[in-house]
Design an enzyme around this catalytic site. Structure first.
Site, PDB file in Angstrom:
ATOM      1  N   ASP A 116      -6.555  -6.303   4.001  1.00 37.73           N
ATOM      2  CA  ASP A 116      -5.960  -4.965   3.985  1.00 37.73           C
ATOM      3  C   ASP A 116      -6.132  -4.301   5.341  1.00 37.73           C
ATOM      4  OD1 ASP A 116      -5.080  -2.404   3.349  1.00 37.73           O
ATOM      5  OD2 ASP A 116      -6.871  -1.873   2.184  1.00 37.73           O
ATOM      6  N   HIS A 127      -8.048   0.869  -4.534  1.00 35.87           N
ATOM      7  CA  HIS A 127      -8.999   0.679  -3.433  1.00 35.87           C
ATOM      8  C   HIS A 127      -9.770   1.984  -3.259  1.00 35.87           C
ATOM      9  CE1 HIS A 127      -9.575  -0.182   1.161  1.00 35.87           C
ATOM     10  NE2 HIS A 127     -10.712  -0.180   0.495  1.00 35.87           N
ATOM     11  N   ASP A 181      -4.618   3.643  -2.486  1.00 33.33           N
ATOM     12  CA  ASP A 181      -5.767   3.995  -1.643  1.00 33.33           C
ATOM     13  C   ASP A 181      -6.325   5.353  -2.047  1.00 33.33           C
ATOM     14  OD1 ASP A 181      -6.115   1.814   0.280  1.00 33.33           O
ATOM     15  OD2 ASP A 181      -4.098   2.339   0.962  1.00 33.33           O
ATOM     16  N   HIS A 192      -0.945  -1.235  -4.335  1.00 25.27           N
ATOM     17  CA  HIS A 192      -2.263  -0.910  -3.783  1.00 25.27           C
ATOM     18  C   HIS A 192      -2.379   0.604  -3.645  1.00 25.27           C
ATOM     19  CE1 HIS A 192      -5.846  -1.973  -1.331  1.00 25.27           C
ATOM     20  NE2 HIS A 192      -5.501  -0.950  -0.552  1.00 25.27           N
ATOM     21  N   MET A 212      -9.105   8.057  -1.468  1.00 26.13           N
ATOM     22  CA  MET A 212     -10.093   8.486  -0.458  1.00 26.13           C
ATOM     23  C   MET A 212     -10.656   9.841  -0.858  1.00 26.13           C
ATOM     24  SD  MET A 212      -8.086   7.535   3.075  1.00 26.13           S
ATOM     25  CE  MET A 212      -7.075   6.059   3.206  1.00 26.13           C
ATOM     26  N   SER A 252       0.845  -1.198   0.000  1.00 28.34           N
ATOM     27  CA  SER A 252       0.000   0.000   0.000  1.00 28.34           C
ATOM     28  C   SER A 252       0.880   1.247   0.000  1.00 28.34           C
ATOM     29  CB  SER A 252      -0.897   0.024   1.238  1.00 28.34           C
ATOM     30  OG  SER A 252      -1.508   1.303   1.331  1.00 28.34           O
ATOM     31  N   MET A 259     -12.092   4.218  -1.621  1.00 35.15           N
ATOM     32  CA  MET A 259     -12.843   4.552  -0.407  1.00 35.15           C
ATOM     33  C   MET A 259     -13.590   5.848  -0.686  1.00 35.15           C
ATOM     34  SD  MET A 259      -9.905   3.354   2.238  1.00 35.15           S
ATOM     35  CE  MET A 259      -8.682   3.350   0.943  1.00 35.15           C
ATOM     36  N   MET A 277     -11.535  -5.935   4.794  1.00 32.66           N
ATOM     37  CA  MET A 277     -10.737  -4.946   5.530  1.00 32.66           C
ATOM     38  C   MET A 277     -10.487  -5.452   6.948  1.00 32.66           C
ATOM     39  SD  MET A 277     -10.088  -2.213   3.672  1.00 32.66           S
ATOM     40  CE  MET A 277      -9.529  -1.119   4.983  1.00 32.66           C
TER      41      MET A 277
HETATM   42  C1  DX5 Z   1      -6.629   1.898   5.060  1.00 35.01           C
HETATM   43  C2  DX5 Z   1      -6.078   1.502   3.730  1.00 35.01           C
HETATM   44  C3  DX5 Z   1      -4.983   0.520   3.787  1.00 35.01           C
HETATM   45  C4  DX5 Z   1      -3.749   0.998   4.503  1.00 35.01           C
HETATM   46  C5  DX5 Z   1      -2.957  -0.182   4.979  1.00 35.01           C
HETATM   47  O1  DX5 Z   1      -7.724   2.712   4.861  1.00 35.01           O
HETATM   48  O2  DX5 Z   1      -7.104   0.924   2.947  1.00 35.01           O
HETATM   49  O3  DX5 Z   1      -4.646   0.065   2.488  1.00 35.01           O
HETATM   50  O4  DX5 Z   1      -2.939   1.810   3.704  1.00 35.01           O
HETATM   51  O5  DX5 Z   1      -1.859   0.283   5.697  1.00 35.01           O
HETATM   52  P1  DX5 Z   1      -1.187  -0.574   6.849  1.00 35.01           P
HETATM   53  O6  DX5 Z   1      -0.674  -1.828   6.182  1.00 35.01           O
HETATM   54  O7  DX5 Z   1      -0.134   0.318   7.343  1.00 35.01           O
HETATM   55  O8  DX5 Z   1      -2.252  -0.902   7.839  1.00 35.01           O
HETATM   56 ZN    ZN Z   2      -6.505  -0.080   1.089  1.00 38.46          ZN
END
Ligand code: DX5
Ligand code: ZN
Length: 227
Positions: free
Chosen positions: A174, A68, A36, A34, A38, A9, A70, A140
């Site tokens: 994740d 991903h 993320d 990955h 948001m 990630s 969100m 998750m």
């Molecule tokens: C959280 C994200 C994850 C996050 C994971 O909202 O979806 O992908 O970056 O990070 P770690 O591995 O540090 O928990």
């Molecule tokens: Zn994620």
């Protein structure tokens, strides 16, 4: 069972060196990255969106971006992420009342489809019809919104339940996953492993990637021996 894939990630990377960080991960054995995304609505934070993914894809054309999403309105970003070079579009089931229409839209743009559930969402929220239409299911193991949180172990039985129902689908975990928490995930049947802090924070990222992958492969060999 589908093969073991490690998806670091990039939320835990140095965003100022994002393309270099992605290249480093690929060199260190990561097959997917990955990303993320948001939107400040589905989760309180804002991270990166299509313009940044476009730049990364331009710099690294053969990157597999595991996006991903969100976001509060998943169908809204399908075209932008596809245009940016996204390879897989994973949306949250909590964010839509019509997941099949979102999936249909993603398919028109030739991306793989992922369906995610947050820690408080039961695995039964992913119906057989939705799962069959998807390529990947994401369980998750932290509340979506930020990296570096503690792994929530009570989410793991959902992985086992989904693996029992869908032996051939990719099942991703994740959140808070790393060498200390990978065992239960792999034994429950997860084959796509996201890790941010555990990989980017390591002295030797290649070693962590290797270890996570080996743990999944060992668990898979045990499954195969039992079958
Ligand atoms: C959280 C994200 C994850 C996050 C994971 O909202 O979806 O992908 O970056 O990070 P770690 O591995 O540090 O928990
Ligand atoms: Zn994620």
């Amino acid at each position: 069972m589908p093969r073991a894939i490690i998806s670091p990630s990039v939320l835990a990377s140095d965003f100022g060196q994002l393309t270099a960080e992605c290249k480093r991960m690929m060199k260190d054995g990561a097959e997917w990255l990955h990303m993320d995304v948001m939107d400040g609505h589905f989760v309180p934070n804002i991270t990166m969106g299509a313009p940044i993914l476009t730049s990364v894809h331009k710099a690294i054309p053969d990157i597999f971006m595991d996006c991903h999403m969100m976001v509060a309105n998943p169908i809204q970003w399908v075209d932008d992420i596809a245009d940016a070079g996204g390879a897989l579009y994973c949306f949250h089931i909590e964010a839509t009342s019509d997941p099949l229409s979102v999936i249909k839209k993603i398919r028109t743009r030739n991306m793989q489809v992922g369906v995610a559930i947050s820690p408080d969402t039961p695995s039964t929220a992913i119906t057989d019809e939705v799962a069959e239409a998807a390529d990947m299911l994401l369980v998750m193991t932290v509340h979506p919104g930020r990296g570096g949180q503690k792994f929530i172990e009570r989410c793991v039985p959902k992985v086992a339940e989904l693996r029992a129902r869908f032996p051939e689908k990719n099942i991703e975990v994740d959140g808070g996953v790393g060498p200390k928490t990978i065992d239960v995930c792999a034994e429950a049947g997860s084959n796509v492993i996201v890790a941010g802090t555990a990989i980017f924070g390591a002295q030797d990222a290649a070693e962590v990637i290797k270890q996570l992958k080996a743990t999944v492969m060992t668990a898979q060999a045990k499954f195969a021996a039992k079958a």
